[in-house]
Design an enzyme around this catalytic site. Structure first.
Site, PDB file in Angstrom:
ATOM      1  N   GLU A 112       0.922  -1.160  -0.111  1.00  0.00           N
ATOM      2  CA  GLU A 112      -0.055   0.210   0.095  1.00  0.00           C
ATOM      3  C   GLU A 112       0.858   1.302   0.023  1.00  0.00           C
ATOM      4  OE1 GLU A 112      -3.220  -0.236   2.818  1.00  0.00           O
ATOM      5  OE2 GLU A 112      -3.410   1.844   3.276  1.00  0.00           O
ATOM      6  N   ASP A 141       0.312   5.616   0.682  1.00  0.00           N
ATOM      7  CA  ASP A 141      -1.110   6.165   1.238  1.00  0.00           C
ATOM      8  C   ASP A 141      -0.462   7.656   1.026  1.00  0.00           C
ATOM      9  OD1 ASP A 141      -2.241   3.887   1.785  1.00  0.00           O
ATOM     10  OD2 ASP A 141      -1.607   3.992   4.171  1.00  0.00           O
ATOM     11  N   GLU A 186      -2.913  10.364   3.041  1.00  0.00           N
ATOM     12  CA  GLU A 186      -4.117  10.664   3.837  1.00  0.00           C
ATOM     13  C   GLU A 186      -4.209  11.999   4.429  1.00  0.00           C
ATOM     14  OE1 GLU A 186      -5.623   6.420   5.703  1.00  0.00           O
ATOM     15  OE2 GLU A 186      -3.740   7.161   6.645  1.00  0.00           O
ATOM     16  N   THR A 219       1.532  10.319   5.120  1.00  0.00           N
ATOM     17  CA  THR A 219       1.978   9.423   3.950  1.00  0.00           C
ATOM     18  C   THR A 219       2.506   8.026   4.652  1.00  0.00           C
ATOM     19  OG1 THR A 219       4.357  10.114   3.970  1.00  0.00           O
ATOM     20  CG2 THR A 219       2.872  11.316   2.786  1.00  0.00           C
ATOM     21  N   ASN A 220       2.289   7.059   4.097  1.00  0.00           N
ATOM     22  CA  ASN A 220       2.885   5.749   4.420  1.00  0.00           C
ATOM     23  C   ASN A 220       3.040   4.942   3.410  1.00  0.00           C
ATOM     24  OD1 ASN A 220       3.430   3.802   6.476  1.00  0.00           O
ATOM     25  ND2 ASN A 220       1.371   3.541   7.427  1.00  0.00           N
ATOM     26  N   GLU A 249       5.381   5.957   8.685  1.00  0.00           N
ATOM     27  CA  GLU A 249       4.642   7.287   8.419  1.00  0.00           C
ATOM     28  C   GLU A 249       5.514   8.664   8.467  1.00  0.00           C
ATOM     29  OE1 GLU A 249       4.314   5.243  11.133  1.00  0.00           O
ATOM     30  OE2 GLU A 249       2.113   4.688  11.271  1.00  0.00           O
ATOM     31  N   GLU A 277     -11.633   8.993  16.405  1.00  0.00           N
ATOM     32  CA  GLU A 277     -10.952   8.405  17.434  1.00  0.00           C
ATOM     33  C   GLU A 277      -9.419   8.736  17.363  1.00  0.00           C
ATOM     34  OE1 GLU A 277     -12.568   7.197  20.155  1.00  0.00           O
ATOM     35  OE2 GLU A 277     -14.100   7.565  18.957  1.00  0.00           O
ATOM     36  N   GLY A 315      -4.757  13.684  17.811  1.00  0.00           N
ATOM     37  CA  GLY A 315      -4.822  11.988  18.373  1.00  0.00           C
ATOM     38  C   GLY A 315      -6.228  11.644  18.959  1.00  0.00           C
ATOM     39  N   ARG A 341       8.552   5.392  19.943  1.00  0.00           N
ATOM     40  CA  ARG A 341       7.986   4.252  19.236  1.00  0.00           C
ATOM     41  C   ARG A 341       9.183   3.159  19.286  1.00  0.00           C
ATOM     42  NH1 ARG A 341       5.312   5.169  13.833  1.00  0.00           N
ATOM     43  NH2 ARG A 341       5.158   2.994  13.629  1.00  0.00           N
TER      44      ARG A 341
END
Length: 296
Positions: free
Chosen positions: A112, A114, A116, A130-131, A141, A207, A212, A282
């Protein structure tokens, strides 16, 4: 555009990017198929009438209300190519909404690519998200602000996908370059064997989409409407990956020259607001392996 983004160095950078984008747009668009007709090129796949094709097939609108969003997909599948779409995003208070333009294959091991667009409370800028997924794994991302109001007029968002890299463009300006060589050196699969369709949608993501999830959708402002036009797809439609690897379209060999590399550097320095490679929360043990190979 908020005052903080329209003053001082950012005004200079915005002007520079607009000028550079205009200078290189003819070369960048040389490999793009002429804009098609939505009646011929896509199917509205969900939304129960909330997606509409207008103006003889030259305009498509997607809307969302409390009951449902809407979306469409291309009739053709592609393995490598260049894909362009002009979008005018949901205006005003669009908090909680996500508008998309992306490519995807099917299945749990899907690839994929992306674009968005995460909605905002009125007066705040959109986030361009973007991803890249490969074999079912995303999490790569990068997010940006843009140097214009994306709700005031149409702007062109483009993806070039070939065996060397995936490049994301905004109005002809490259904002991200995901390199196959860097991915391979890090043991990360690069999308190279699964044909993808082009998709677009407007959907409810209150959500998480806006700050966030702290800012929820104001449903009194529904329906939320995004507009699409100028869809251009130039790519390999053969189901044979080996045949597509031998394609000779301009997009198959498109690279960033020195001017493009400089545009990319400036766009990321001025407008990137999140990079997964720099997210120590992360990745406390260090960034994913492709990050250290990203410039190789």
């Amino acid at each position: 555009m908020p005052a903080a983004m329209a003053s001082g160095p950012r005004l200079t950078m915005r002007t520079t990017l607009v000028v550079l984008g205009a200078l290189c747009s003819a070369a960048l668009l040389a490999g793009v198929a002429s804009a098609g007709n939505f009646y011929q090129d896509v199917d509205i796949t969900w939304g129960d009438g909330r997606g509409k094709i207008l103006n003889g097939g030259q305009l498509l609108t997607l809307s969302m209300d409390r009951s449902s969003g809407s979306g469409f997909q291309s009739r053709s599948q592609y393995l490598y190519g260049r894909f362009d779409m002009q979008l005018k995003l949901v205006p005003g208070d669009s908090a909680g909404t996500v508008t998309t333009f992306y490519l995807s294959s099917q299945g749990s091991q899907h690839d994929e690519i992306d674009f968005e667009f995460l909605g905002n409370a009125s007066g705040e800028p959109y986030t361009v998200h973007t991803n890249v997924y490969s074999q079912g794994k995303g999490g790569r991302e990068q997010q940006f602000r843009v140097w214009f109001d994306p709700t005031a007029d149409f702007h062109t968002y483009s993806v070039v996908w070939n065996p060397s890299h995936i490049v994301f463009y905004v109005d002809g300006v490259p904002i991200r370059d995901f390199r196959a060589r860097a991915a391979s050196a890090a043991g990360v699969p690069f999308p190279a064997s699964q044909p993808m369709r082009v998709y677009a949608s407007v959907w409810d993501a209150e959500e998480w989409a806006t700050q966030g999830g702290r800012v929820k959708t104001d449903w009194s402002r529904a329906p939320f409407v995004a507009s699409y036009r100028g869809f251009g797809a130039a790519g390999c439609t053969s189901p044979d990956a080996a045949a597509c690897a031998r394609s000779n379209g301009a997009w198959m060999f498109q690279e960033l020259d020195a001017a493009g590399q400089e545009q990319l550097r400036r766009a990321q320095a001025s407008y990137m607001i999140y990079d997964y490679c720099a997210d120590k929360y992360r990745f406390p043990q260090g960034p994913p392996p492709e990050c250290s190979a990203a410039n190789k």
